[in-house]
Design a protein around this motif. Structure first.
Motif, PDB file in Angstrom:
ATOM      1  N   PHE A 114       1.327  -1.157   0.210  1.00 52.26           N
ATOM      2  CA  PHE A 114       0.183  -0.022   0.148  1.00 52.26           C
ATOM      3  C   PHE A 114       0.734   1.130   0.467  1.00 52.26           C
ATOM      4  O   PHE A 114       0.569   2.131  -0.621  1.00 52.26           O
ATOM      5  CB  PHE A 114      -0.693  -0.283   1.248  1.00 52.26           C
ATOM      6  CG  PHE A 114      -1.921   1.258   1.363  1.00 52.26           C
ATOM      7  CD1 PHE A 114      -2.465   1.531   0.343  1.00 52.26           C
ATOM      8  CD2 PHE A 114      -1.667   2.845   1.914  1.00 52.26           C
ATOM      9  CE1 PHE A 114      -3.706   2.589   0.715  1.00 52.26           C
ATOM     10  CE2 PHE A 114      -2.299   3.040   2.013  1.00 52.26           C
ATOM     11  CZ  PHE A 114      -3.335   3.521   2.013  1.00 52.26           C
ATOM     12  N   GLY A 115       1.663   1.680   0.879  1.00 53.14           N
ATOM     13  CA  GLY A 115       3.305   2.685   0.600  1.00 53.14           C
ATOM     14  C   GLY A 115       3.693   2.714  -0.560  1.00 53.14           C
ATOM     15  O   GLY A 115       3.457   3.743  -0.973  1.00 53.14           O
ATOM     16  N   ASP A 116       3.562   1.148  -1.004  1.00 55.06           N
ATOM     17  CA  ASP A 116       4.587   1.437  -2.430  1.00 55.06           C
ATOM     18  C   ASP A 116       3.915   2.166  -3.716  1.00 55.06           C
ATOM     19  O   ASP A 116       4.184   3.283  -4.358  1.00 55.06           O
ATOM     20  CB  ASP A 116       4.986   0.149  -3.156  1.00 55.06           C
ATOM     21  CG  ASP A 116       5.870  -0.711  -2.023  1.00 55.06           C
ATOM     22  OD1 ASP A 116       7.073  -0.146  -1.523  1.00 55.06           O
ATOM     23  OD2 ASP A 116       6.175  -1.625  -2.303  1.00 55.06           O
ATOM     24  N   TRP A 117       2.345   1.506  -3.806  1.00 51.81           N
ATOM     25  CA  TRP A 117       1.487   2.687  -4.289  1.00 51.81           C
ATOM     26  C   TRP A 117       1.113   3.650  -4.017  1.00 51.81           C
ATOM     27  O   TRP A 117       0.666   4.543  -5.232  1.00 51.81           O
ATOM     28  CB  TRP A 117      -0.059   1.629  -4.047  1.00 51.81           C
ATOM     29  CG  TRP A 117       0.090   0.685  -4.465  1.00 51.81           C
ATOM     30  CD1 TRP A 117       0.752  -0.049  -5.808  1.00 51.81           C
ATOM     31  CD2 TRP A 117      -1.169  -0.624  -4.175  1.00 51.81           C
ATOM     32  NE1 TRP A 117       0.604  -1.763  -5.083  1.00 51.81           N
ATOM     33  CE2 TRP A 117      -0.578  -1.698  -4.832  1.00 51.81           C
ATOM     34  CE3 TRP A 117      -2.515  -1.009  -3.588  1.00 51.81           C
ATOM     35  CZ2 TRP A 117      -1.003  -3.228  -5.007  1.00 51.81           C
ATOM     36  CZ3 TRP A 117      -2.663  -1.812  -3.308  1.00 51.81           C
ATOM     37  CH2 TRP A 117      -2.488  -3.203  -3.611  1.00 51.81           C
ATOM     38  N   LEU A 118       0.878   4.134  -2.725  1.00 51.33           N
ATOM     39  CA  LEU A 118       0.954   5.693  -2.869  1.00 51.33           C
ATOM     40  C   LEU A 118       2.245   6.368  -2.658  1.00 51.33           C
ATOM     41  O   LEU A 118       1.728   7.360  -3.499  1.00 51.33           O
ATOM     42  CB  LEU A 118       0.933   6.025  -0.740  1.00 51.33           C
ATOM     43  CG  LEU A 118       0.968   7.250  -0.427  1.00 51.33           C
ATOM     44  CD1 LEU A 118      -0.404   7.595  -0.255  1.00 51.33           C
ATOM     45  CD2 LEU A 118       0.833   6.801   1.185  1.00 51.33           C
ATOM     46  N   ILE A 119       3.475   5.616  -2.465  1.00 50.10           N
ATOM     47  CA  ILE A 119       4.595   7.235  -3.341  1.00 50.10           C
ATOM     48  C   ILE A 119       4.808   6.424  -4.456  1.00 50.10           C
ATOM     49  O   ILE A 119       4.858   7.367  -5.407  1.00 50.10           O
ATOM     50  CB  ILE A 119       5.418   5.774  -2.718  1.00 50.10           C
ATOM     51  CG1 ILE A 119       6.372   5.618  -1.141  1.00 50.10           C
ATOM     52  CG2 ILE A 119       6.834   6.283  -3.574  1.00 50.10           C
ATOM     53  CD1 ILE A 119       7.120   5.681  -1.005  1.00 50.10           C
ATOM     54  N   LEU A 120       4.095   5.493  -5.303  1.00 54.72           N
ATOM     55  CA  LEU A 120       4.349   5.592  -6.914  1.00 54.72           C
ATOM     56  C   LEU A 120       2.969   7.220  -7.750  1.00 54.72           C
ATOM     57  O   LEU A 120       3.113   7.175  -8.369  1.00 54.72           O
ATOM     58  CB  LEU A 120       3.948   4.399  -7.019  1.00 54.72           C
ATOM     59  CG  LEU A 120       4.733   3.237  -7.400  1.00 54.72           C
ATOM     60  CD1 LEU A 120       4.532   1.736  -8.018  1.00 54.72           C
ATOM     61  CD2 LEU A 120       6.013   3.832  -8.715  1.00 54.72           C
ATOM     62  N   GLY A 121       1.875   6.352  -7.157  1.00 52.60           N
ATOM     63  CA  GLY A 121       0.384   7.890  -7.495  1.00 52.60           C
ATOM     64  C   GLY A 121       1.438   9.089  -7.065  1.00 52.60           C
ATOM     65  O   GLY A 121       0.937  10.685  -7.175  1.00 52.60           O
ATOM     66  N   ALA A 122       2.260   9.363  -5.510  1.00 53.67           N
ATOM     67  CA  ALA A 122       2.410  10.562  -5.037  1.00 53.67           C
ATOM     68  C   ALA A 122       3.447  11.324  -6.117  1.00 53.67           C
ATOM     69  O   ALA A 122       3.277  12.505  -6.473  1.00 53.67           O
ATOM     70  CB  ALA A 122       2.996  10.733  -4.190  1.00 53.67           C
ATOM     71  N   MET A 123       4.043  11.100  -7.218  1.00 59.07           N
ATOM     72  CA  MET A 123       4.968  11.159  -7.585  1.00 59.07           C
ATOM     73  C   MET A 123       4.177  11.715  -8.570  1.00 59.07           C
ATOM     74  O   MET A 123       4.915  12.486  -9.287  1.00 59.07           O
ATOM     75  CB  MET A 123       6.236  10.454  -7.995  1.00 59.07           C
ATOM     76  CG  MET A 123       6.423   9.449  -6.848  1.00 59.07           C
ATOM     77  SD  MET A 123       7.481   8.135  -7.533  1.00 59.07           S
ATOM     78  CE  MET A 123       8.912   8.531  -8.857  1.00 59.07           C
ATOM     79  N   VAL A 124       3.081  11.280  -9.224  1.00 55.60           N
ATOM     80  CA  VAL A 124       1.966  12.063 -10.263  1.00 55.60           C
ATOM     81  C   VAL A 124       1.377  12.876 -10.054  1.00 55.60           C
ATOM     82  O   VAL A 124       1.520  13.648 -10.760  1.00 55.60           O
ATOM     83  CB  VAL A 124       2.090  10.653 -11.279  1.00 55.60           C
ATOM     84  CG1 VAL A 124       0.712  10.843 -12.125  1.00 55.60           C
ATOM     85  CG2 VAL A 124       2.451   9.938 -11.516  1.00 55.60           C
TER      86      VAL A 124
END
Length: 87
Positions: free
Chosen positions: A61-71
């Motif tokens: 979930f944290g990985d998805w959060l970081i990936l999404g936040a990068m965009v």
């Protein structure tokens, strides 16, 4: 007599019933190769695996959060800057 009411029968009959049921359950557990410590360890392992998998799920979930936040965050900031110039 309060003890009899609590147990649902006389003390002697309750003890006999518990012995008979204990023998039957012990036979069934022996047939299936189950032992009390095996049940305890299986329960403990279930809780440990659940704990570890839960943290792994939060890690994804944290990985998805970081990936999404990068965009999302740069786009959000860009839109805020563009809207700020209009006002």
């Amino acid at each position: 007599m309060a003890v009899n009411r609590f147990l649902g029968d006389t003390v002697a009959r309750t003890i006999i019933k518990l012995i008979v049921v204990s023998i039957l359950v012990g036979m069934a557990m022996n047939v299936f190769g189950l032992y009390p410590l095996d049940i305890f360890y299986a329960f403990r392992d279930f809780i440990v695996n659940l704990w570890e998998k839960g943290w792994a799920a939060l890690g994804r979930f944290g990985d998805w959060l970081i990936l999404g936040a990068m965009v999302v965050v740069p786009v959000f900031l860009l839109l805020r800057i563009l809207n700020y110039r209009r006002n």
